[in-house]
Write an enzyme that holds these catalytic residues in place. Structure first.
Site, PDB file in Angstrom:
ATOM      1  N   GLU A 101     -11.395   0.983  -3.130  1.00 46.14           N
ATOM      2  CA  GLU A 101     -10.682   1.348  -1.905  1.00 46.14           C
ATOM      3  C   GLU A 101      -9.414   2.127  -2.265  1.00 46.14           C
ATOM      4  O   GLU A 101      -9.165   2.446  -3.421  1.00 46.14           O
ATOM      5  CB  GLU A 101     -10.319   0.087  -1.115  1.00 46.14           C
ATOM      6  N   ASP A 145       0.814  -1.224   0.000  1.00 52.60           N
ATOM      7  CA  ASP A 145       0.000   0.000   0.000  1.00 52.60           C
ATOM      8  C   ASP A 145       0.846   1.272   0.000  1.00 52.60           C
ATOM      9  O   ASP A 145       0.686   2.139   0.871  1.00 52.60           O
ATOM     10  CB  ASP A 145      -0.935   0.016   1.215  1.00 52.60           C
TER      11      ASP A 145
END
Length: 543
Positions: free
Chosen positions: A187, A14
């Site tokens: 997301e 991420d």
């Protein structure tokens, strides 16, 4: 120079990449591992150096009891108004309908800290990021979680204005700006303002082999005003199963001082056993989700695209204005434990290393025996990431157990469900210390040497333990002098320590394999193990 992907190998998921002046910074998720949020810096995007983590105090991050793969999800690093801003999510529930989470904000004038105490922001959803508009206003952009069984759990991207005077959100401004594509699981949003457009980058498809990143844009920040890019997805490996990099998607966009563009993305590098199909299963990512960087260019009508195609490339040209950065050649580590603080490569689970767990310095790491490697509360484990497919890790341990509940040794660990280790313990049948190898496979516990465990002679003070990891398989060895080694005859399948194996039976599969040192005393007498001469040595990949 060329960027060789992944630029941050081993569990560095991420990525949130920014540039401040001539320096690039990447913040990565750390989940249940402490300290929270992993930071790297570079001036060339090729060579990266590890920095101290910003969340080093329990007042900033309290994860005791957090489930595996809970904790820090998708931090967002930004720079504005002369300081760094860091948004992070602490997730308390992983499986099931609910994802109880709280988003926090900390700031610092220097990337090296000190970082402030946290401000609680909200709990609407995870993967929150902070957008600084050019008019001075700020907005929280986040995935929105819907627990209701008759809705999809991923309920679009929410935008809420953040008041810098009160350092609080304005809940009345909350609005959904984009629902995502039909791939769903939208997301990891990041907003950018470029040439009069607001560009929204968001991940979709779940952080597995169907993962992708998509782009939408709007002239305003009004509700549902964003339109998707006609050529979405922006990046994916769903349709490139033979690419070296897989799972690319969730990430961040950055420009260089001279106007070039790059995109940092998570990625995975699966391997297969010889008797397995190359595409089903697509493979086992024991190194977890890593960070890659791709070159970005723009179409005439203002949409971004990945140079070389949406599958990305293993080797990418570095920025033309890159300033060569000095960094270690690989991630090998030798630790004599002379410092009274742990090296930056070491991590603990959920809580910081403290006197309850042990102490370090003077050439020794002392670990005080606590709970088992399945424990979510009290555990004496110090570990570092696997960052290569092939490596040897060795440590010297001095341990004098008095019962079989007292154990200390070297572990290869994914989470509380899946791990193995080689350890010194007490055999009450033979009335001596022995060396055992055990594995926990989704709580199916196996003692491999229960009838053949080598005895430790009474006059041997210390035992050397070693693991040899060779991509698909790994093994354990011991020595009584640090020179002559004995293989313990246990060959273990490394896939059990992969994201993809965990995914089959558990909803939190977001980290990667670690190698570490642990001490256990289930009898409650705090038996101490002394570790020294730790060495993690990476070996060339055999590809």
């Amino acid at each position: 120079m060329q960027i060789a992907n992944p630029v941050l190998p081993g569990f560095n998921a991420d990525p949130s990449m920014i540039r401040v002046g001539d320096t690039y910074y990447i913040a990565n998720s750390t989940f249940e591992w402490f300290p929270g949020v992993r930071l790297h810096e570079s001036k060339d995007m090729v060579h990266w150096n590890l920095l101290p983590s910003p969340l080093s105090r329990t007042s900033q991050l309290d994860m005791r009891g957090n489930p595996s793969s809970g904790g820090i999800w998708a931090p967002d690093l930004s720079y504005a108004d002369g300081k760094f801003w860091l948004i992070y999510t602490d997730v308390k529930v992983v499986n099931g309908a609910f994802k109880d989470c709280t988003n926090y904000l900390v700031t610092a004038e220097s990337i090296h800290g000190p970082w402030s105490e946290p401000i609680r922001v909200n709990g609407v959803g995870f993967d929150a990021s902070l957008f600084h508009d050019d008019d001075g206003r700020k907005y929280l952009v986040q995935q929105t979680w819907d627990f209701r069984e008759y809705h999809h759990g991923f309920d679009g991207i929410t935008l809420t204005e953040f008041d810098v005077k009160t350092m609080k959100l304005k809940p009345e401004t909350e609005r959904t700006i984009w629902r995502g594509t039909d791939v769903k699981l939208t997301e990891g949003p990041h907003l950018y303002k470029i040439n009069g457009y607001y560009y929204l980058f968001a991940a979709e498809g779940g952080t597995v082999y169907t993962h992708q990143e998509v782009v939408a844009r709007s002239k305003s920040l009004d509700a549902l005003s964003f339109e998707g890019m006609p050529s979405n997805p922006f990046i994916t490996n769903f349709d490139t199963p033979r690419s070296y990099l897989q799972k690319q998607g969730h990430g961040a966009l950055v420009d260089t001082p001279s106007g070039e563009w790059y995109y940092a993305s998570l990625c995975g590098r699966p391997w297969h056993h010889d008797n397995e199909s190359f595409t089903d299963p697509r493979g086992w990512c024991t190194l977890g989700r890593e960070t890659s960087i791709q070159k970005v260019e723009w179409t005439e009508d203002g949409w971004p695209y990945i140079v070389g195609g949406h599958g990305g490339q293993r080797y990418v040209d570095a920025p033309k204005d890159a300033i060569e950065t000095e960094a270690p050649a690989d991630h090998s580590q030798h630790d004599d434990f002379m410092s009274d603080t742990l090296d930056l490569n070491w991590n603990t689970l959920r809580v910081p290393f403290d006197g309850k767990m042990g102490k370090v310095g003077g050439g020794v790491l002392e670990l005080r025996g606590q709970g088992s490697l399945c424990n979510l509360f009290d555990l004496s484990l110090v570990a570092r990431r696997w960052q290569a497919f092939n490596f040897d890790a060795t440590v010297k341990v001095e341990f004098d157990p008095k019962n079989y509940r007292q154990m200390a040794g070297l572990t290869n660990y994914y989470d509380d469900l899946c791990w193995s280790w080689v350890f010194v313990t007490w055999d009450e049948r033979r009335q001596c210390r022995v060396i055992e190898v055990a594995q926990n496979d989704f709580n199916n516990y196996t003692s491999f040497l229960r009838d053949t465990a080598p005895a430790v002679p009474d006059d041997v003070k210390s035992v050397w333990l070693r693991t040899k990891v060779r991509k698909q398989w790994y093994s354990y060895e011991y020595s009584f002098d640090g020179t002559s080694w004995v293989n313990l005859g246990v060959k273990l399948d490394a896939k059990i320590l992969s994201d993809d194996y965990i995914l089959r039976r558990y909803g939190g599969f977001f980290t990667g394999a670690f190698v570490g040192l642990a001490a256990i005393d289930l009898s409650g007498y705090d038996r101490v193990a002394k570790f020294s001469e730790f060495d993690y040595r990476e070996l060339p990949d055999n590809e």
